[in-house]
Each structure stands twice: as C-alpha cells, then as structure tokens.
Scaffold this motif. Structure first.
Motif, PDB file in Angstrom:
ATOM      1  N   PRO A  53       0.826  -1.199   0.000  1.00  0.00           N
ATOM      2  CA  PRO A  53       0.000   0.000   0.000  1.00  0.00           C
ATOM      3  C   PRO A  53       0.862   1.250   0.000  1.00  0.00           C
ATOM      4  O   PRO A  53       1.988   1.246   0.486  1.00  0.00           O
ATOM      5  N   CYS A  54       0.297   2.303  -0.542  1.00  0.00           N
ATOM      6  CA  CYS A  54       0.967   3.596  -0.545  1.00  0.00           C
ATOM      7  C   CYS A  54      -0.068   4.668  -0.237  1.00  0.00           C
ATOM      8  O   CYS A  54      -1.044   4.813  -0.963  1.00  0.00           O
ATOM      9  N   LEU A  55       0.154   5.378   0.833  1.00  0.00           N
ATOM     10  CA  LEU A  55      -0.702   6.502   1.178  1.00  0.00           C
ATOM     11  C   LEU A  55      -0.016   7.767   0.688  1.00  0.00           C
ATOM     12  O   LEU A  55       1.125   8.043   1.053  1.00  0.00           O
ATOM     13  N   VAL A  56      -0.701   8.504  -0.168  1.00  0.00           N
ATOM     14  CA  VAL A  56      -0.149   9.765  -0.671  1.00  0.00           C
ATOM     15  C   VAL A  56      -0.790  10.887   0.141  1.00  0.00           C
ATOM     16  O   VAL A  56      -2.006  11.043   0.160  1.00  0.00           O
ATOM     17  N   ILE A  57       0.066  11.612   0.858  1.00  0.00           N
ATOM     18  CA  ILE A  57      -0.366  12.699   1.728  1.00  0.00           C
ATOM     19  C   ILE A  57       0.122  14.001   1.115  1.00  0.00           C
ATOM     20  O   ILE A  57       1.320  14.280   1.099  1.00  0.00           O
ATOM     21  N   LYS A  58      -0.809  14.781   0.573  1.00  0.00           N
ATOM     22  CA  LYS A  58      -0.456  16.054  -0.079  1.00  0.00           C
ATOM     23  C   LYS A  58       0.710  15.887  -1.044  1.00  0.00           C
ATOM     24  O   LYS A  58       1.661  16.660  -1.038  1.00  0.00           O
ATOM     25  N   GLY A  59       0.666  14.831  -1.851  1.00  0.00           N
ATOM     26  CA  GLY A  59       1.684  14.622  -2.877  1.00  0.00           C
ATOM     27  C   GLY A  59       2.904  13.851  -2.437  1.00  0.00           C
ATOM     28  O   GLY A  59       3.785  13.571  -3.243  1.00  0.00           O
ATOM     29  N   THR A  60       3.010  13.498  -1.148  1.00  0.00           N
ATOM     30  CA  THR A  60       4.159  12.750  -0.636  1.00  0.00           C
ATOM     31  C   THR A  60       3.760  11.305  -0.375  1.00  0.00           C
ATOM     32  O   THR A  60       2.769  11.052   0.312  1.00  0.00           O
ATOM     33  N   ALA A  61       4.532  10.368  -0.900  1.00  0.00           N
ATOM     34  CA  ALA A  61       4.216   8.947  -0.781  1.00  0.00           C
ATOM     35  C   ALA A  61       4.721   8.369   0.536  1.00  0.00           C
ATOM     36  O   ALA A  61       5.866   8.611   0.924  1.00  0.00           O
ATOM     37  N   MET A  62       3.852   7.603   1.215  1.00  0.00           N
ATOM     38  CA  MET A  62       4.233   6.865   2.418  1.00  0.00           C
ATOM     39  C   MET A  62       3.937   5.393   2.164  1.00  0.00           C
ATOM     40  O   MET A  62       2.819   5.033   1.815  1.00  0.00           O
ATOM     41  N   TYR A  63       4.961   4.563   2.336  1.00  0.00           N
ATOM     42  CA  TYR A  63       4.818   3.128   2.142  1.00  0.00           C
ATOM     43  C   TYR A  63       4.827   2.431   3.499  1.00  0.00           C
ATOM     44  O   TYR A  63       5.030   3.076   4.517  1.00  0.00           O
ATOM     45  N   GLU A  64       4.634   1.133   3.470  1.00  0.00           N
ATOM     46  CA  GLU A  64       4.642   0.257   4.645  1.00  0.00           C
ATOM     47  C   GLU A  64       3.333   0.363   5.426  1.00  0.00           C
ATOM     48  O   GLU A  64       2.983   1.416   5.956  1.00  0.00           O
ATOM     49  N   SER A  65       2.647  -0.768   5.516  1.00  0.00           N
ATOM     50  CA  SER A  65       1.323  -0.805   6.152  1.00  0.00           C
ATOM     51  C   SER A  65       1.353  -0.312   7.596  1.00  0.00           C
ATOM     52  O   SER A  65       0.476   0.442   8.016  1.00  0.00           O
ATOM     53  N   ASP A  66       2.369  -0.703   8.368  1.00  0.00           N
ATOM     54  CA  ASP A  66       2.429  -0.275   9.774  1.00  0.00           C
ATOM     55  C   ASP A  66       2.612   1.234   9.892  1.00  0.00           C
ATOM     56  O   ASP A  66       2.022   1.865  10.777  1.00  0.00           O
ATOM     57  N   ASP A  67       3.408   1.815   9.014  1.00  0.00           N
ATOM     58  CA  ASP A  67       3.605   3.269   9.031  1.00  0.00           C
ATOM     59  C   ASP A  67       2.317   3.998   8.659  1.00  0.00           C
ATOM     60  O   ASP A  67       1.983   5.027   9.255  1.00  0.00           O
TER      61      ASP A  67
END
Length: 78
Positions: A53-67
C-alpha cells in the motif's frame, strides 16, 4: 482535511491490513486500485515505484502498512 489517496491492490495482504484498520475506525480516503494501469502509472510517477500500500499525503508517498496505520492513528482515528 488532508489530501489523501491510498493506492492498493486487492490481493495484497498488507493492503488488506490497512483497509481493515480503516474500516474499523471509519476512516475514509480516496482509494485507487493499482490493478488499473492508469492508477499504477500515477503511483509510479508520484512515488517512484509501484509498491502498495501507498498513502499519498499532499503529494508525498508513504509506504509500509504499519507506518500508514500509525499515521492514521495519529492524525485521523478517533
């Protein structure tokens, strides 16, 4: 509200973990399946890789489900 998009793949167990947490906490964000080629290409452009999964927060990608779950807990979960 933050501009949030979660890129996921239906068959990914880590994505399922994040989606389950979101459902439990009634967290709603835009969802984009990378099984759609346009969404997959969009994710690669944003984050440089097709990893989900990848959560994009205001254009910034965050990976890793726990994060991602930790970010939700700190910012959105009630």
């Amino acid at each position: 509200m933050n501009e949030l998009t979660l890129y996921y793949k239906q068959t990914c167990p880590y994505c399922s973990k994040v989606l389950h947490f979101m459902q439990e906490k009634d967290i709603k964000v835009e969802l984009k399946s990378t099984e759609n080629d346009d969404n997959r290409n969009e994710l690669i452009q944003l984050g440089g890789k097709p990893q989900v999964p990848c959560l994009v927060i205001k254009g910034t990608a965050m990976y890793e489900s726990d994060d991602i779950i930790q970010w939700f807990q700190e910012n959105l979960a009630s």
